[in-house]
Motif scaffolding. Structure first.
Motif, short mmCIF file in Angstrom:
data_model
loop_
_atom_site.label_atom_id
_atom_site.label_comp_id
_atom_site.label_asym_id
_atom_site.label_seq_id
_atom_site.Cartn_x
_atom_site.Cartn_y
_atom_site.Cartn_z
N LYS A 1 0.84 -1.19 0.00
CA LYS A 1 0.00 0.00 0.00
C LYS A 1 0.88 1.25 0.00
CE LYS A 1 -3.94 2.00 2.46
NZ LYS A 1 -4.87 1.84 3.60
N ASP B 1 -5.37 -8.25 -1.86
CA ASP B 1 -6.18 -7.84 -0.72
C ASP B 1 -6.80 -9.04 -0.01
OD1 ASP B 1 -7.28 -5.96 1.01
OD2 ASP B 1 -9.10 -5.73 -0.19
N ILE C 1 -14.01 -6.88 -8.90
CA ILE C 1 -12.74 -6.30 -8.45
C ILE C 1 -12.17 -5.34 -9.48
CG2 ILE C 1 -10.33 -6.84 -7.90
CD1 ILE C 1 -11.29 -9.42 -6.62
N ASN D 1 -12.90 -1.56 -9.73
CA ASN D 1 -13.43 -1.20 -8.42
C ASN D 1 -12.29 -1.11 -7.40
OD1 ASN D 1 -15.09 -0.76 -6.23
ND2 ASN D 1 -15.79 -2.87 -6.07
N LYS D 2 -11.74 -2.25 -7.00
CA LYS D 2 -10.62 -2.25 -6.07
C LYS D 2 -9.28 -2.17 -6.79
CE LYS D 2 -12.84 -4.89 -2.36
NZ LYS D 2 -12.72 -6.10 -1.48
N HIS E 1 -20.35 -0.57 -10.10
CA HIS E 1 -19.78 -1.16 -8.88
C HIS E 1 -20.39 -0.62 -7.59
CE1 HIS E 1 -16.69 -3.51 -10.87
NE2 HIS E 1 -16.35 -2.46 -11.59
N ARG E 2 -20.77 0.62 -7.57
CA ARG E 2 -21.24 1.22 -6.32
C ARG E 2 -22.74 1.46 -6.28
NH1 ARG E 2 -16.55 2.95 -3.65
NH2 ARG E 2 -15.01 1.38 -4.27
N CYS F 1 -13.79 4.69 -8.57
CA CYS F 1 -14.27 3.91 -7.42
C CYS F 1 -13.29 3.93 -6.24
CB CYS F 1 -14.55 2.46 -7.84
SG CYS F 1 -15.97 2.29 -8.93
N PRO G 1 -9.88 3.03 -6.07
CA PRO G 1 -9.25 1.70 -5.99
C PRO G 1 -8.10 1.67 -4.99
CG PRO G 1 -8.47 2.86 -7.92
CD PRO G 1 -9.56 3.70 -7.34
N GLU G 2 -7.78 0.46 -4.54
CA GLU G 2 -6.64 0.27 -3.66
C GLU G 2 -5.34 0.16 -4.44
OE1 GLU G 2 -7.29 -2.88 -0.80
OE2 GLU G 2 -9.46 -2.59 -0.94
#
Length: 335
Positions: A33, A72, A87, A90-91, A120-121, A171, A173-174
């Motif tokens: 991260k 994740d 995913i 989105n992520k 996605h949301r 979205c 994302p991570e």
């Protein structure tokens, strides 16, 4: 830092009439991260295929295998296509190559931006539009609200690339995979895009994989670098360590091709790597770089070479000892 993505022994094989093309061969890496991992190498070495394998966006005939492919906490290779679709975008988002062709010419910028958030949301359309305007402003596009009604052909390459970045962020994302995000852009716009990506990543603490063939781009924004050749990583480590003391002959060759201000004399010849990349079709034996290496030995041709670790984050793929590689790096730097 928290590990977002773990990849271990990732392979991608593509069946062809002449035999299987081993596009990606035993790739290992992690992304944390807030960290940027740069993957660098010449065209055709497997950089983009690696990113497509993570997202499962490979050609239908391609075969992906891995010992571990976890994002994740979820094993990506165990998810159904429907679960992966939840995913992707989105992520985990991706900025594709070529901003001039990555957007659909039949839809407005606004329609393409809000589609992801609606999917996605389950957001209301008004909320999605407000998010799109906010992100377009965030990436430095003026008169953002009016841009939503425009089509891709009405925007310059730099603006389209900014739209692609905004789309990837819709979205929150991570992690973002940026595949050659500065391709086909002039130097000034490249710098703006790179600074933009670095600023957004720092603000939102996203993990990022930056794929490029430009070592200067890696030096500017990446924390760690993986040098790729013929479908394999041949050297990994922090950007500072790899650039200062490149261990693998291929990395040394790449860096030798770059002129150094104050050292490279005007009119002198730049470094080059002789030979050509070997075919990846059929069985692979020995070091892939052996036919181009100045330090090649008989053992290089007879056995596959594993990665040698130096500490916790540095590794290189060569039969030579670390002491010899360090000496070669120092001699190359002085020449």
């Amino acid at each position: 830092m928290t590990v977002l993505l773990e990849v271990e022994n990732l392979t991608v094989d593509i069946p062809l009439a002449a035999g299987d093309l081993h596009a990606v061969r035993g790739v290992d890496f992690t992304v944390k991260k807030g960290e940027t991992l740069g993957i660098v190498g010449e065209s055709g070495c497997g950089k983009s295929i690696t990113s497509f394998a993570i997202m499962n966006l490979l050609p239908q005939s391609a075969v992906r295998n891995s010992r571990r492919l976890v994002f994740d906490g979820q094993a990506l290779d165990e998810l159904s296509e429907e679960q992966l679709s939840d995913i992707r975008g989105n992520k985990m988002s991706m900025i594709f190559q070529e901003p001039m062709t990555s957007l659909n010419p039949s839809y407005t910028i606004g329609e393409q931006l809000i589609e992801t958030l609606l999917r996605h949301r389950k957001a209301a359309r008004r909320e999605a539009v407000e998010r799109a305007v906010f992100l377009l402003e965030k990436v430095g596009i003026t008169a953002a609200a009016s841009r939503l009604k425009q089509y891709p052909h009405q925007l310059s390459g730099g603006l389209r690339q900014r739209v692609m970045i905004a789309m990837a962020l819709m979205c929150g994302p991570e992690m973002i995979i940026a595949d050659e995000p500065t391709t086909a852009l002039d130097v000034t716009i490249q710098a703006q895009i790179l600074n933009l990506l670095a600023g957004i990543q720092s603000e939102f603490q996203m993990g990022q994989i930056l794929i490029t063939h430009d070592l200067g781009v890696i030096a500017s924004v990446a924390h760690r670098v993986a040098v790729m050749y013929a479908g394999q990583f041949v050297e990994t480590g922090s950007v500072a360590e790899v650039f200062e003391t490149p261990m693998h002959p291929y990395t040394q060759g790449l860096l030798a091709c770059i002129p150094i201000p104050g050292k490279t004399k005007r009119g002198s010849f730049l470094g080059s790597i002789p030979g050509k990349v070997p075919t990846l079709i059929g069985d692979q034996t020995g070091c892939s770089f052996a036919n181009r290496c100045a330090y090649v030995k008989e053992a290089c041709l007879l056995k596959n070479v594993p990665m040698n670790s130096i500490g916790s984050v540095r590794s290189y793929r060569c039969i030579l000892s670390s002491e010899v590689c360090y000496q070669n790096a120092r001699e190359a730097a002085c020449s």
